[in-house]
Design an enzyme around this catalytic site. Sequence first.
Site, mmCIF file in Angstrom:
data_model
loop_
_atom_site.group_PDB
_atom_site.id
_atom_site.type_symbol
_atom_site.label_atom_id
_atom_site.label_comp_id
_atom_site.label_asym_id
_atom_site.label_seq_id
_atom_site.Cartn_x
_atom_site.Cartn_y
_atom_site.Cartn_z
ATOM 1 N N GLU A 72 0.828 -1.199 0.000
ATOM 2 C CA GLU A 72 0.000 0.000 0.000
ATOM 3 C C GLU A 72 0.869 1.258 0.000
ATOM 4 O OE1 GLU A 72 -2.230 -3.452 0.959
ATOM 5 O OE2 GLU A 72 -0.428 -2.703 1.944
ATOM 6 N N HIS A 99 10.417 14.683 10.390
ATOM 7 C CA HIS A 99 11.613 14.736 9.552
ATOM 8 C C HIS A 99 11.338 14.625 8.065
ATOM 9 C CE1 HIS A 99 14.619 13.536 12.956
ATOM 10 N NE2 HIS A 99 13.800 14.517 13.301
#
Length: 148
Positions: A72, A99
């Site tokens: 996915e 991040h």
Amino acid sequence: MARIAIGSDHAGYELKQHLIGFMEAAGHSVDDQGTHSTESVDYPEICAGVGRTVRDGDADFGIVLGGSGQGEQLAANKVRGVRAALCNCLYTARMAREHNDANVLSMGARVVGTGVAEEVVQIFLTQAFEGGRHQRRVDQITELEANF
């Protein structure tokens, strides 16, 4: 509150249904892009559809679910502008947002239980991107994507 596009294959269907209720109860708007049963289905187009919805600005975030979440994530990442992250724990969810400015969350319904999945979603939807040195890296990823 956030606008969220969500999709799954048959293995992720039950977790998807649970998370839709969880997110709607928290006030989020949820666009369920399928699948709509536990009958076996191929996930790539569903996940790409979630990615396109995010890319086009019709959702703030996307969530894709499967057995492991691996395929996915791969399918969603084929959509230019999507940064899908496989996050089956709280730490990876926080890092994906802080991040990498990830905009699509992938999880494995055969990996996480509903309680952990709720916490992962909560972190993913609320954690801010730190920018700074991380923005430079996200820009480099975007440039790589543009060149291929």
